[in-house]
Design a protein around this motif. Structure first.
Motif, PDB file in Angstrom:
ATOM      1  N   GLY A  26       0.813  -1.212   0.000  1.00 19.33           N
ATOM      2  CA  GLY A  26       0.000   0.000   0.000  1.00 19.33           C
ATOM      3  C   GLY A  26       0.844   1.258   0.000  1.00 19.33           C
ATOM      4  O   GLY A  26       0.560   2.208  -0.731  1.00 19.33           O
ATOM      5  N   LEU A  27       1.908   1.256   0.809  1.00 21.99           N
ATOM      6  CA  LEU A  27       2.769   2.436   0.881  1.00 21.99           C
ATOM      7  C   LEU A  27       3.549   2.616  -0.408  1.00 21.99           C
ATOM      8  O   LEU A  27       3.740   3.741  -0.878  1.00 21.99           O
ATOM      9  N   ALA A  28       4.009   1.505  -0.992  1.00 20.39           N
ATOM     10  CA  ALA A  28       4.752   1.591  -2.244  1.00 20.39           C
ATOM     11  C   ALA A  28       3.870   2.160  -3.349  1.00 20.39           C
ATOM     12  O   ALA A  28       4.313   3.009  -4.132  1.00 20.39           O
ATOM     13  N   ALA A  29       2.631   1.699  -3.428  1.00 21.69           N
ATOM     14  CA  ALA A  29       1.705   2.209  -4.438  1.00 21.69           C
ATOM     15  C   ALA A  29       1.432   3.684  -4.219  1.00 21.69           C
ATOM     16  O   ALA A  29       1.380   4.468  -5.182  1.00 21.69           O
ATOM     17  N   ARG A  30       1.274   4.075  -2.956  1.00 17.79           N
ATOM     18  CA  ARG A  30       1.014   5.486  -2.661  1.00 17.79           C
ATOM     19  C   ARG A  30       2.213   6.344  -3.039  1.00 17.79           C
ATOM     20  O   ARG A  30       2.050   7.450  -3.567  1.00 17.79           O
ATOM     21  N   ASP A  31       3.418   5.834  -2.768  1.00 17.40           N
ATOM     22  CA  ASP A  31       4.622   6.575  -3.122  1.00 17.40           C
ATOM     23  C   ASP A  31       4.714   6.762  -4.640  1.00 17.40           C
ATOM     24  O   ASP A  31       5.076   7.837  -5.125  1.00 17.40           O
ATOM     25  N   ARG A  32       4.391   5.702  -5.379  1.00 15.04           N
ATOM     26  CA  ARG A  32       4.436   5.800  -6.836  1.00 15.04           C
ATOM     27  C   ARG A  32       3.393   6.800  -7.338  1.00 15.04           C
ATOM     28  O   ARG A  32       3.646   7.558  -8.272  1.00 15.04           O
ATOM     29  N   THR A  33       2.220   6.790  -6.742  1.00 17.96           N
ATOM     30  CA  THR A  33       1.175   7.734  -7.136  1.00 17.96           C
ATOM     31  C   THR A  33       1.615   9.161  -6.870  1.00 17.96           C
ATOM     32  O   THR A  33       1.427  10.060  -7.711  1.00 17.96           O
ATOM     33  N   ASN A  34       2.202   9.397  -5.696  1.00 19.11           N
ATOM     34  CA  ASN A  34       2.686  10.743  -5.368  1.00 19.11           C
ATOM     35  C   ASN A  34       3.804  11.181  -6.315  1.00 19.11           C
ATOM     36  O   ASN A  34       3.869  12.344  -6.735  1.00 19.11           O
ATOM     37  N   THR A  35       4.696  10.227  -6.639  1.00 22.74           N
ATOM     38  CA  THR A  35       5.776  10.531  -7.577  1.00 22.74           C
ATOM     39  C   THR A  35       5.226  10.847  -8.954  1.00 22.74           C
ATOM     40  O   THR A  35       5.669  11.793  -9.626  1.00 22.74           O
ATOM     41  N   LEU A  36       4.237  10.066  -9.386  1.00 24.06           N
ATOM     42  CA  LEU A  36       3.603  10.304 -10.685  1.00 24.06           C
ATOM     43  C   LEU A  36       2.969  11.685 -10.736  1.00 24.06           C
ATOM     44  O   LEU A  36       3.121  12.413 -11.721  1.00 24.06           O
ATOM     45  N   PHE A  37       2.262  12.048  -9.672  1.00 24.18           N
ATOM     46  CA  PHE A  37       1.612  13.364  -9.628  1.00 24.18           C
ATOM     47  C   PHE A  37       2.654  14.473  -9.725  1.00 24.18           C
ATOM     48  O   PHE A  37       2.508  15.412 -10.523  1.00 24.18           O
ATOM     49  N   ALA A  38       3.710  14.368  -8.917  1.00 20.86           N
ATOM     50  CA  ALA A  38       4.732  15.415  -8.895  1.00 20.86           C
ATOM     51  C   ALA A  38       5.428  15.539 -10.250  1.00 20.86           C
ATOM     52  O   ALA A  38       5.624  16.645 -10.762  1.00 20.86           O
ATOM     53  N   GLN A  39       5.784  14.391 -10.847  1.00 20.79           N
ATOM     54  CA  GLN A  39       6.483  14.441 -12.125  1.00 20.79           C
ATOM     55  C   GLN A  39       5.567  14.956 -13.231  1.00 20.79           C
ATOM     56  O   GLN A  39       5.984  15.750 -14.078  1.00 20.79           O
ATOM     57  N   THR A  40       4.320  14.508 -13.226  1.00 19.43           N
ATOM     58  CA  THR A  40       3.384  14.944 -14.261  1.00 19.43           C
ATOM     59  C   THR A  40       3.178  16.448 -14.207  1.00 19.43           C
ATOM     60  O   THR A  40       3.243  17.137 -15.239  1.00 19.43           O
ATOM     61  N   MET A  41       2.927  16.978 -13.020  1.00 16.95           N
ATOM     62  CA  MET A  41       2.690  18.419 -12.919  1.00 16.95           C
ATOM     63  C   MET A  41       3.959  19.211 -13.215  1.00 16.95           C
ATOM     64  O   MET A  41       3.907  20.335 -13.736  1.00 16.95           O
ATOM     65  N   GLY A  42       5.118  18.623 -12.906  1.00 15.99           N
ATOM     66  CA  GLY A  42       6.372  19.269 -13.284  1.00 15.99           C
ATOM     67  C   GLY A  42       6.514  19.348 -14.796  1.00 15.99           C
ATOM     68  O   GLY A  42       6.915  20.385 -15.344  1.00 15.99           O
ATOM     69  N   TYR A  43       6.167  18.253 -15.466  1.00 13.90           N
ATOM     70  CA  TYR A  43       6.206  18.256 -16.932  1.00 13.90           C
ATOM     71  C   TYR A  43       5.198  19.247 -17.517  1.00 13.90           C
ATOM     72  O   TYR A  43       5.475  19.907 -18.527  1.00 13.90           O
ATOM     73  N   VAL A  44       4.038  19.350 -16.892  1.00  9.32           N
ATOM     74  CA  VAL A  44       3.033  20.321 -17.361  1.00  9.32           C
ATOM     75  C   VAL A  44       3.586  21.736 -17.253  1.00  9.32           C
ATOM     76  O   VAL A  44       3.427  22.547 -18.177  1.00  9.32           O
ATOM     77  N   ALA A  45       4.250  22.028 -16.143  1.00 11.55           N
ATOM     78  CA  ALA A  45       4.819  23.362 -15.949  1.00 11.55           C
ATOM     79  C   ALA A  45       5.892  23.669 -16.984  1.00 11.55           C
ATOM     80  O   ALA A  45       5.929  24.763 -17.568  1.00 11.55           O
ATOM     81  N   VAL A  46       6.771  22.696 -17.228  1.00 13.07           N
ATOM     82  CA  VAL A  46       7.834  22.903 -18.219  1.00 13.07           C
ATOM     83  C   VAL A  46       7.243  23.058 -19.617  1.00 13.07           C
ATOM     84  O   VAL A  46       7.673  23.922 -20.401  1.00 13.07           O
ATOM     85  N   THR A  47       6.242  22.229 -19.943  1.00 10.10           N
ATOM     86  CA  THR A  47       5.596  22.311 -21.254  1.00 10.10           C
ATOM     87  C   THR A  47       4.933  23.673 -21.439  1.00 10.10           C
ATOM     88  O   THR A  47       4.981  24.270 -22.523  1.00 10.10           O
ATOM     89  N   THR A  48       4.327  24.182 -20.372  1.00 16.01           N
ATOM     90  CA  THR A  48       3.706  25.510 -20.433  1.00 16.01           C
ATOM     91  C   THR A  48       4.751  26.587 -20.686  1.00 16.01           C
ATOM     92  O   THR A  48       4.528  27.519 -21.475  1.00 16.01           O
ATOM     93  N   GLY A  49       5.905  26.465 -20.031  1.00 15.07           N
ATOM     94  CA  GLY A  49       6.980  27.419 -20.254  1.00 15.07           C
ATOM     95  C   GLY A  49       7.493  27.375 -21.691  1.00 15.07           C
ATOM     96  O   GLY A  49       7.735  28.414 -22.308  1.00 15.07           O
TER      97      GLY A  49
END
Length: 219
Positions: free
Chosen positions: A11-34
């Motif tokens: 459960g914790l591993a899945a949650r960590d992956r989900t949090n990592t996915l969210f952070a990386q995705t939104m980071g990519y969105v920010a860079v793409t916007t720039g």
């Protein structure tokens, strides 16, 4: 298997992956916007033909990302960056037009887009109801909207532009909710660039629909 999660409870591993996915995705969105902003700046004085070619090239990079995502993460990220830059060049004539005729509409559309995406993104991320069926309905509705857009080119309908834009916002509200739900449900970190491209397209379309609405309201 990623050793980072090898000895953690499932459960914790899945949650960590989900949090990592969210952070990386939104980071990519920010860079793409720039990169989109940079592309729009570079393309501000280019002829419309170049913008159209950039649009086709941006569409090609999206298709290429579908094939590269399972083969090379670096290639997929590079294609995402190219997409952001190209779609900025493609959109530059539209932004230049609004900046010259009604700059207030740009600020209004930007503010409305931020609030719109935050509200429906949060709703999609929080809901436990499966939104897959909603995404299918939105896709069919988007095809119908494209047909309506073609009709409006040749047929004058009272408030046609406003109706078109409002319907577009309703459709992309559904897409935003679905894409943000995927952020919460998925644990595939490699999917971050594709999710970022999808969310960025949601944001861009919402912004363009609001531009049409506020342009009409400011006349």
């Amino acid at each position: 298997m990623d050793d980072t999660y090898a000895y953690r409870p499932a459960g914790l591993a899945a949650r960590d992956r989900t949090n990592t996915l969210f952070a990386q995705t939104m980071g990519y969105v920010a860079v793409t916007t720039g990169l989109f902003a940079l592309g729009a700046y570079l393309g501000r004085n280019l002829p419309g033909g170049v913008a159209f070619i950039a649009y086709l090239a941006a569409f090609a990079t999206l298709i290429a990302m579908q094939f590269s995502v399972r083969r090379s993460r670096q290639t997929t990220v590079g294609l995402l960056a190219a997409f952001g830059l190209l779609i900025g060049v493609a959109t530059a004539p539209t932004l230049v037009y609004y900046a010259g005729t009604d700059p207030q509409a740009l600020w209004q559309a930007g503010t409305a887009t931020a609030l719109f995406v935050a509200a429906f993104g949060a709703a999609g991320y929080a809901t436990r109801r499966d939104l897959t069926a909603l995404a299918r309905i939105c896709f069919c509705a988007l095809v119908a909207l494209l047909v309506l857009g073609i009709v409006l080119i040749f047929v004058s309908i009272p408030y046609g532009s406003l109706i078109y834009s409002v319907l577009g916002l309703v459709i992309f509200a559904g897409f935003i909710m679905f894409d943000f739900q995927r952020l919460r449900r998925s644990t595939d970190v490699d999917a971050a660039p594709l999710l970022a491209a999808s969310i960025f397209l949601d944001i861009l379309n919402v912004f363009l629909f609001f531009l049409r609405i506020f342009r009409g309201g400011n006349r």
